[in-house]
Motif scaffolding. Structure first.
Motif, PDB file in Angstrom:
ATOM      1  N   UNK A 116      12.688   4.644  -3.624  1.00  0.00           N
ATOM      2  CA  UNK A 116      12.104   5.981  -3.738  1.00  0.00           C
ATOM      3  C   UNK A 116      11.854   6.317  -5.209  1.00  0.00           C
ATOM      4  N   UNK A 117      12.527   7.324  -5.729  1.00  0.00           N
ATOM      5  CA  UNK A 117      12.226   7.861  -7.055  1.00  0.00           C
ATOM      6  C   UNK A 117      12.717   6.963  -8.190  1.00  0.00           C
ATOM      7  N   UNK A 118      11.987   7.004  -9.282  1.00  0.00           N
ATOM      8  CA  UNK A 118      12.326   6.323 -10.525  1.00  0.00           C
ATOM      9  C   UNK A 118      12.473   7.401 -11.593  1.00  0.00           C
ATOM     10  N   UNK A 119      13.652   7.470 -12.218  1.00  0.00           N
ATOM     11  CA  UNK A 119      13.927   8.501 -13.210  1.00  0.00           C
ATOM     12  C   UNK A 119      14.288   7.832 -14.531  1.00  0.00           C
ATOM     13  N   UNK A 120      13.612   8.228 -15.592  1.00  0.00           N
ATOM     14  CA  UNK A 120      13.921   7.736 -16.932  1.00  0.00           C
ATOM     15  C   UNK A 120      15.017   8.613 -17.525  1.00  0.00           C
ATOM     16  N   UNK A 121      15.962   7.989 -18.209  1.00  0.00           N
ATOM     17  CA  UNK A 121      17.030   8.729 -18.878  1.00  0.00           C
ATOM     18  C   UNK A 121      16.422   9.495 -20.047  1.00  0.00           C
ATOM     19  N   UNK A 152       5.631   3.191 -25.228  1.00  0.00           N
ATOM     20  CA  UNK A 152       4.979   1.988 -25.763  1.00  0.00           C
ATOM     21  C   UNK A 152       3.817   1.505 -24.894  1.00  0.00           C
ATOM     22  N   UNK A 153       3.432   2.294 -23.882  1.00  0.00           N
ATOM     23  CA  UNK A 153       2.312   1.954 -23.019  1.00  0.00           C
ATOM     24  C   UNK A 153       2.687   1.169 -21.771  1.00  0.00           C
ATOM     25  N   UNK A 154       3.933   0.740 -21.670  1.00  0.00           N
ATOM     26  CA  UNK A 154       4.391   0.031 -20.466  1.00  0.00           C
ATOM     27  C   UNK A 154       4.311   0.961 -19.264  1.00  0.00           C
ATOM     28  N   UNK A 155       3.846   0.422 -18.142  1.00  0.00           N
ATOM     29  CA  UNK A 155       3.839   1.155 -16.879  1.00  0.00           C
ATOM     30  C   UNK A 155       4.987   0.639 -16.031  1.00  0.00           C
ATOM     31  N   UNK A 156       5.750   1.542 -15.443  1.00  0.00           N
ATOM     32  CA  UNK A 156       6.814   1.165 -14.507  1.00  0.00           C
ATOM     33  C   UNK A 156       6.619   2.020 -13.256  1.00  0.00           C
ATOM     34  N   UNK A 157       6.692   1.369 -12.100  1.00  0.00           N
ATOM     35  CA  UNK A 157       6.414   2.099 -10.868  1.00  0.00           C
ATOM     36  C   UNK A 157       7.345   1.662  -9.746  1.00  0.00           C
ATOM     37  N   UNK A 158       7.387   2.499  -8.726  1.00  0.00           N
ATOM     38  CA  UNK A 158       8.071   2.123  -7.495  1.00  0.00           C
ATOM     39  C   UNK A 158       7.067   2.139  -6.345  1.00  0.00           C
ATOM     40  N   UNK A 159       7.302   1.238  -5.416  1.00  0.00           N
ATOM     41  CA  UNK A 159       6.607   1.243  -4.133  1.00  0.00           C
ATOM     42  C   UNK A 159       7.667   1.525  -3.089  1.00  0.00           C
ATOM     43  N   UNK A 193       0.745  -1.251   0.000  1.00  0.00           N
ATOM     44  CA  UNK A 193       0.000   0.000   0.000  1.00  0.00           C
ATOM     45  C   UNK A 193       0.772   1.296   0.000  1.00  0.00           C
ATOM     46  N   UNK A 194       2.069   1.282  -0.333  1.00  0.00           N
ATOM     47  CA  UNK A 194       2.832   2.533  -0.339  1.00  0.00           C
ATOM     48  C   UNK A 194       3.410   2.835  -1.721  1.00  0.00           C
ATOM     49  N   UNK A 195       2.558   3.121  -2.717  1.00  0.00           N
ATOM     50  CA  UNK A 195       3.063   3.471  -4.042  1.00  0.00           C
ATOM     51  C   UNK A 195       3.824   4.790  -3.979  1.00  0.00           C
ATOM     52  N   UNK A 196       4.846   4.921  -4.789  1.00  0.00           N
ATOM     53  CA  UNK A 196       5.661   6.143  -4.758  1.00  0.00           C
ATOM     54  C   UNK A 196       5.620   6.881  -6.091  1.00  0.00           C
ATOM     55  N   UNK A 197       5.948   6.196  -7.177  1.00  0.00           N
ATOM     56  CA  UNK A 197       6.085   6.866  -8.461  1.00  0.00           C
ATOM     57  C   UNK A 197       5.613   5.934  -9.573  1.00  0.00           C
ATOM     58  N   UNK A 198       5.001   6.507 -10.607  1.00  0.00           N
ATOM     59  CA  UNK A 198       4.607   5.734 -11.779  1.00  0.00           C
ATOM     60  C   UNK A 198       5.014   6.508 -13.012  1.00  0.00           C
ATOM     61  N   UNK A 199       5.568   5.792 -13.980  1.00  0.00           N
ATOM     62  CA  UNK A 199       5.920   6.392 -15.271  1.00  0.00           C
ATOM     63  C   UNK A 199       5.214   5.594 -16.361  1.00  0.00           C
ATOM     64  N   UNK A 200       4.702   6.308 -17.368  1.00  0.00           N
ATOM     65  CA  UNK A 200       4.075   5.675 -18.519  1.00  0.00           C
ATOM     66  C   UNK A 200       5.053   5.820 -19.681  1.00  0.00           C
ATOM     67  N   UNK A 201       5.530   4.696 -20.206  1.00  0.00           N
ATOM     68  CA  UNK A 201       6.480   4.733 -21.311  1.00  0.00           C
ATOM     69  C   UNK A 201       5.751   4.935 -22.633  1.00  0.00           C
TER      70      UNK A 201
END
Length: 187
Positions: free
Chosen positions: A116-121, A70-77, A60-68
Motif C-alpha cells: 500500500x502506502x510508501x512514506x518517506x522519513x 535527486x530525481x529518483x522515482x520510487x513507487x508502490x504497486x 496495472x495497479x499503481x498505488x503511490x509515487x514519490x519523486x526524490x
C-alpha cells in the motif's frame, strides 16, 4: 475544471519539485493501468501525457509515487486478484533512476501481494529511510505478510518493524522524530 481524462481511475498524484510543470498520476486498471506523466501541466486541459514503462511483475495497479530530491522515482504497486479471487504476485516497491523508462524491483518478498502506502522519513535529508505499509491477503500465499516495513538504504534491505496484519499507512509526528503513527484495518 478537468485537467485530463485518464479514462480509468486516477488513484494518486505526485508533483515533481525538480521540474516545473511535471505531474505524475497513478491510473489503475487491470490491463491499461500504470503511471502517466505530463511535463507541461501549465497547459491545463491541453497538457500532454505519456505512460511510463511498467515495472517488472506489475499488473496495472499503481498505488503511490514519490519523486526524490535527486530525481529518483520510487513507487508502490498494490494488490491484484484474479477472477477466481486469488492474489497475484504483482505488488511491491520499485525504483527508477531514469525518469520511469526502467524500474528495479526492490521489494521485500512479503510485499509481492498487497503493498500500500510508501512514506518517506521527513527527518532524513538523504531520503534513504522509507516506510512501506503492507496488507495481508487471505486464502493462500499473501496470508501473514502484512505489517510495516522500513529500509534505511533505499530498498536494499528491509526490516519488518510491525507485524500487525493489515497496515494501510503511517505518518510521523511533526513534533517528535521518534514518534510514528500507523493505521491498520482492525487494530
Amino acid at each position: 475544471q478537468r485537467l485530463h481524462n485518464t479514462t480509468n481511475v486516477a488513484f494518486s498524484l505526485a508533483l515533481d519539485a525538480n521540474a516545473t510543470g511535471r505531474l505524475y498520476a497513478a491510473v489503475s486498471h487491470g490491463t491499461r493501468g500504470g503511471f502517466r506523466v505530463t511535463s507541461n501541466l501549465q497547459a491545463g486541459a491541453a497538457s500532454t501525457w505519456r505512460a511510463l514503462a511498467a515495472p517488472p511483475r506489475t499488473e496495472g495497479h499503481p498505488f503511490q509515487l514519490r519523486v526524490l530530491a535527486d530525481g529518483t522515482l520510487v513507487c508502490t504497486y498494490s494488490g491484484r486478484r484474479t477472477s477466481a479471487g486469488a492474489f497475484t504476485a504483482s505488488s511491491g516497491v520499485f525504483v527508477s533512476t531514469n525518469g520511469g523508462n526502467g524500474w528495479a524491483d526492490v521489494s521485500h518478498t512479503n510485499m509481492h501481494y498487497w503493498t500500500k502506502d510508501l512514506v518517506l522519513d521527513p527527518y532524513d535529508p538523504a531520503q534513504s529511510n522509507w516506510y512501506v505499509a503492507v496488507f495481508s491477503g487471505w486464502g493462500g500465499a499473501p496470508n501473514g505478510k502484512g505489517g510495516l516495513y522500513r529500509t534505511t538504504n533505499r530498498g536494499v534491505v528491509w526490516t519488518r518493524i510491525s507485524a500487525l496484519d493489515r497496515v494501510s499507512s503511517c505518518t510521523f509526528s511533526p513534533l517528535d522524530s521518534n514518534t510514528l503513527f500507523m493505521t491498520t484495518e482492525t487494530e
